[in-house]
Design a protein around this motif. Structure first.
Motif, PDB file in Angstrom:
ATOM      1  N   SER A   1       0.826  -1.206   0.000  1.00 34.76           N
ATOM      2  CA  SER A   1       0.000   0.000   0.000  1.00 34.76           C
ATOM      3  C   SER A   1       0.861   1.257   0.000  1.00 34.76           C
ATOM      4  CB  SER A   1      -0.935   0.007   1.204  1.00 34.76           C
ATOM      5  OG  SER A   1      -0.195   0.079   2.407  1.00 34.76           O
ATOM      6  N   ALA A   2       0.264   2.338  -0.454  1.00 32.78           N
ATOM      7  CA  ALA A   2       0.967   3.610  -0.504  1.00 32.78           C
ATOM      8  C   ALA A   2       1.242   4.100   0.915  1.00 32.78           C
ATOM      9  CB  ALA A   2       0.138   4.633  -1.269  1.00 32.78           C
ATOM     10  N   LYS A   3       2.428   4.597   1.102  1.00 34.13           N
ATOM     11  CA  LYS A   3       2.844   5.177   2.387  1.00 34.13           C
ATOM     12  C   LYS A   3       2.791   6.705   2.266  1.00 34.13           C
ATOM     13  CE  LYS A   3       4.061   0.996   3.759  1.00 34.13           C
ATOM     14  NZ  LYS A   3       3.054   0.169   3.172  1.00 34.13           N
ATOM     15  N   ALA A   4       3.538   7.398   3.096  1.00 36.77           N
ATOM     16  CA  ALA A   4       3.540   8.860   3.087  1.00 36.77           C
ATOM     17  C   ALA A   4       3.959   9.419   1.726  1.00 36.77           C
ATOM     18  CB  ALA A   4       4.460   9.391   4.182  1.00 36.77           C
ATOM     19  N   ASN A   5       4.857   8.698   1.054  1.00 40.18           N
ATOM     20  CA  ASN A   5       5.312   9.116  -0.277  1.00 40.18           C
ATOM     21  C   ASN A   5       5.860   7.891  -1.014  1.00 40.18           C
ATOM     22  OD1 ASN A   5       8.180   8.803   0.420  1.00 40.18           O
ATOM     23  ND2 ASN A   5       7.846  10.614   1.708  1.00 40.18           N
ATOM     24  N   LYS A   6       6.150   8.062  -2.293  1.00 43.52           N
ATOM     25  CA  LYS A   6       6.630   6.933  -3.102  1.00 43.52           C
ATOM     26  C   LYS A   6       7.977   6.410  -2.616  1.00 43.52           C
ATOM     27  CE  LYS A   6       4.116   7.546  -7.366  1.00 43.52           C
ATOM     28  NZ  LYS A   6       4.190   7.723  -8.824  1.00 43.52           N
ATOM     29  N   CYS A   7       8.795   7.289  -2.063  1.00 50.24           N
ATOM     30  CA  CYS A   7      10.110   6.860  -1.566  1.00 50.24           C
ATOM     31  C   CYS A   7       9.935   5.855  -0.435  1.00 50.24           C
ATOM     32  CB  CYS A   7      10.924   8.064  -1.096  1.00 50.24           C
ATOM     33  SG  CYS A   7      11.203   9.299  -2.388  1.00 50.24           S
ATOM     34  N   ASP A   8       9.068   6.178   0.518  1.00 46.93           N
ATOM     35  CA  ASP A   8       8.797   5.259   1.626  1.00 46.93           C
ATOM     36  C   ASP A   8       8.116   3.990   1.136  1.00 46.93           C
ATOM     37  OD1 ASP A   8       9.926   6.933   3.524  1.00 46.93           O
ATOM     38  OD2 ASP A   8       8.009   7.806   4.144  1.00 46.93           O
ATOM     39  N   THR A   9       7.192   4.128   0.212  1.00 48.26           N
ATOM     40  CA  THR A   9       6.469   2.965  -0.317  1.00 48.26           C
ATOM     41  C   THR A   9       7.431   1.963  -0.944  1.00 48.26           C
ATOM     42  OG1 THR A   9       4.524   4.348  -0.769  1.00 48.26           O
ATOM     43  CG2 THR A   9       4.634   2.211  -1.893  1.00 48.26           C
ATOM     44  N   ALA A  10       8.286   2.439  -1.859  1.00 51.59           N
ATOM     45  CA  ALA A  10       9.219   1.552  -2.559  1.00 51.59           C
ATOM     46  C   ALA A  10      10.209   0.922  -1.596  1.00 51.59           C
ATOM     47  CB  ALA A  10       9.958   2.322  -3.651  1.00 51.59           C
ATOM     48  N   TYR A  11      10.790   1.744  -0.741  1.00 52.04           N
ATOM     49  CA  TYR A  11      11.802   1.236   0.181  1.00 52.04           C
ATOM     50  C   TYR A  11      11.215   0.221   1.160  1.00 52.04           C
ATOM     51  CZ  TYR A  11      15.151   0.804   3.876  1.00 52.04           C
ATOM     52  OH  TYR A  11      15.994   0.264   4.805  1.00 52.04           O
ATOM     53  N   GLU A  12      10.101   0.542   1.770  1.00 50.60           N
ATOM     54  CA  GLU A  12       9.499  -0.366   2.754  1.00 50.60           C
ATOM     55  C   GLU A  12       9.074  -1.685   2.115  1.00 50.60           C
ATOM     56  OE1 GLU A  12       9.564  -0.140   6.030  1.00 50.60           O
ATOM     57  OE2 GLU A  12      10.592   1.792   5.851  1.00 50.60           O
ATOM     58  N   PHE A  13       8.573  -1.622   0.899  1.00 47.57           N
ATOM     59  CA  PHE A  13       8.189  -2.852   0.205  1.00 47.57           C
ATOM     60  C   PHE A  13       9.425  -3.700  -0.089  1.00 47.57           C
ATOM     61  CE2 PHE A  13       7.245  -5.317  -3.640  1.00 47.57           C
ATOM     62  CZ  PHE A  13       6.184  -6.066  -3.171  1.00 47.57           C
ATOM     63  N   LEU A  14      10.456  -3.084  -0.640  1.00 53.12           N
ATOM     64  CA  LEU A  14      11.676  -3.816  -0.965  1.00 53.12           C
ATOM     65  C   LEU A  14      12.319  -4.407   0.282  1.00 53.12           C
ATOM     66  CD1 LEU A  14      13.165  -4.372  -3.618  1.00 53.12           C
ATOM     67  CD2 LEU A  14      14.586  -2.390  -3.141  1.00 53.12           C
ATOM     68  N   LYS A  15      12.350  -3.638   1.347  1.00 56.77           N
ATOM     69  CA  LYS A  15      12.912  -4.113   2.610  1.00 56.77           C
ATOM     70  C   LYS A  15      12.113  -5.300   3.145  1.00 56.77           C
ATOM     71  CE  LYS A  15      13.928  -2.635   7.323  1.00 56.77           C
ATOM     72  NZ  LYS A  15      13.899  -1.525   8.270  1.00 56.77           N
ATOM     73  N   CYS A  16      10.792  -5.215   3.084  1.00 60.80           N
ATOM     74  CA  CYS A  16       9.944  -6.304   3.562  1.00 60.80           C
ATOM     75  C   CYS A  16      10.184  -7.574   2.756  1.00 60.80           C
ATOM     76  CB  CYS A  16       8.476  -5.896   3.472  1.00 60.80           C
ATOM     77  SG  CYS A  16       7.331  -7.218   3.929  1.00 60.80           S
ATOM     78  N   VAL A  17      10.200  -7.450   1.454  1.00 59.91           N
ATOM     79  CA  VAL A  17      10.393  -8.628   0.601  1.00 59.91           C
ATOM     80  C   VAL A  17      11.741  -9.269   0.892  1.00 59.91           C
ATOM     81  CG1 VAL A  17      10.652  -9.432  -1.779  1.00 59.91           C
ATOM     82  CG2 VAL A  17       8.806  -7.860  -1.195  1.00 59.91           C
ATOM     83  N   ASP A  18      12.767  -8.463   1.001  1.00 56.72           N
ATOM     84  CA  ASP A  18      14.100  -8.995   1.292  1.00 56.72           C
ATOM     85  C   ASP A  18      14.111  -9.705   2.643  1.00 56.72           C
ATOM     86  OD1 ASP A  18      17.010  -9.243   0.813  1.00 56.72           O
ATOM     87  OD2 ASP A  18      17.119  -7.940   2.561  1.00 56.72           O
ATOM     88  N   THR A  19      13.527  -9.074   3.644  1.00 55.05           N
ATOM     89  CA  THR A  19      13.514  -9.632   4.995  1.00 55.05           C
ATOM     90  C   THR A  19      12.761 -10.962   5.034  1.00 55.05           C
ATOM     91  OG1 THR A  19      13.638  -7.431   5.958  1.00 55.05           O
ATOM     92  CG2 THR A  19      12.837  -9.197   7.390  1.00 55.05           C
ATOM     93  N   LYS A  20      11.587 -10.991   4.443  1.00 54.91           N
ATOM     94  CA  LYS A  20      10.772 -12.213   4.464  1.00 54.91           C
ATOM     95  C   LYS A  20      11.400 -13.330   3.626  1.00 54.91           C
ATOM     96  CE  LYS A  20       6.262 -10.319   5.554  1.00 54.91           C
ATOM     97  NZ  LYS A  20       5.974 -11.106   6.737  1.00 54.91           N
ATOM     98  N   ALA A  21      11.918 -12.989   2.464  1.00 56.96           N
ATOM     99  CA  ALA A  21      12.491 -14.019   1.589  1.00 56.96           C
ATOM    100  C   ALA A  21      13.761 -14.608   2.173  1.00 56.96           C
ATOM    101  CB  ALA A  21      12.762 -13.440   0.208  1.00 56.96           C
ATOM    102  N   GLU A  22      14.520 -13.776   2.830  1.00 60.43           N
ATOM    103  CA  GLU A  22      15.784 -14.238   3.406  1.00 60.43           C
ATOM    104  C   GLU A  22      15.606 -14.867   4.773  1.00 60.43           C
ATOM    105  OE1 GLU A  22      18.592 -14.477   1.774  1.00 60.43           O
ATOM    106  OE2 GLU A  22      17.590 -13.645   0.044  1.00 60.43           O
ATOM    107  N   GLY A  23      14.404 -14.721   5.351  1.00 67.85           N
ATOM    108  CA  GLY A  23      14.133 -15.351   6.641  1.00 67.85           C
ATOM    109  C   GLY A  23      14.846 -14.718   7.804  1.00 67.85           C
ATOM    110  N   THR A  24      15.159 -13.427   7.664  1.00 69.52           N
ATOM    111  CA  THR A  24      15.827 -12.719   8.742  1.00 69.52           C
ATOM    112  C   THR A  24      14.877 -11.705   9.345  1.00 69.52           C
ATOM    113  OG1 THR A  24      16.666 -11.047   7.223  1.00 69.52           O
ATOM    114  CG2 THR A  24      18.106 -12.921   7.703  1.00 69.52           C
ATOM    115  N   SER A  25      15.173 -11.274  10.529  1.00 71.22           N
ATOM    116  CA  SER A  25      14.349 -10.244  11.161  1.00 71.22           C
ATOM    117  C   SER A  25      15.134  -8.963  11.248  1.00 71.22           C
ATOM    118  CB  SER A  25      13.923 -10.686  12.579  1.00 71.22           C
ATOM    119  OG  SER A  25      15.045 -11.030  13.337  1.00 71.22           O
ATOM    120  N   LYS A  26      15.019  -8.189  10.173  1.00 70.70           N
ATOM    121  CA  LYS A  26      15.737  -6.912  10.094  1.00 70.70           C
ATOM    122  C   LYS A  26      14.845  -5.815  10.599  1.00 70.70           C
ATOM    123  CE  LYS A  26      18.376  -8.408   6.153  1.00 70.70           C
ATOM    124  NZ  LYS A  26      18.595  -8.303   4.757  1.00 70.70           N
TER     125      LYS A  26
END
Length: 130
Positions: free
Chosen positions: A105-130
């Motif tokens: 979902s959209a966050k405060a701005n596109k910068c936050d949206t893209a970064y938070e999504f990418l960070k989440c995907v990386d964290t979940k796929a790698e099985g780490t708790s960042k």
């Protein structure tokens, strides 16, 4: 293994109908945002990630039409890219599940949206708790 996630973005970019190459997109986005680093080597676990970094990720997403009109991430455009770019079946399944599980979902701005999504995907796929 944040490189793998950005790697599927690289595949997306290389298969894009746009004429810009991946290196050109990186250079253009770095110039636009003023980021002087390498987006390929971001540490998504860094809690002090700068706005320039976030906006550089958003720029790459935006240049390749990964945002919906409402500012959210278009998950439908990401899944085929993962299926094509990630050769290891176990990792492919992890990334596909992560894309599905992460909030696009959209966050405060596109910068936050893209970064938070990418960070989440990386964290979940790698099985780490960042």
């Amino acid at each position: 293994m944040q490189y793998l996630l950005f790697g599927f973005l690289v595949v997306f970019i290389s298969h894009s109908v746009l004429s810009e190459t991946f290196e050109e997109v990186k250079a253009a986005c770095n110039k636009i945002t003023g980021f002087d680093g390498d987006i390929d080597k971001l540490d998504y676990s860094d809690p002090a990630i700068s706005e320039k970094v976030k906006c550089t990720v958003a720029c790459a997403f935006e240049k390749h039409d990964m945002f919906k009109a409402d500012g959210s991430i278009d998950k439908g455009k990401q899944k085929p890219l993962i299926e094509e770019s990630v050769k290891d079946e176990e990792m492919k399944m992890k990334y596909l599940k992560a894309v599905e599980d992460c909030d696009a979902s959209a966050k405060a701005n596109k910068c936050d949206t893209a970064y938070e999504f990418l960070k989440c995907v990386d964290t979940k796929a790698e099985g780490t708790s960042k």
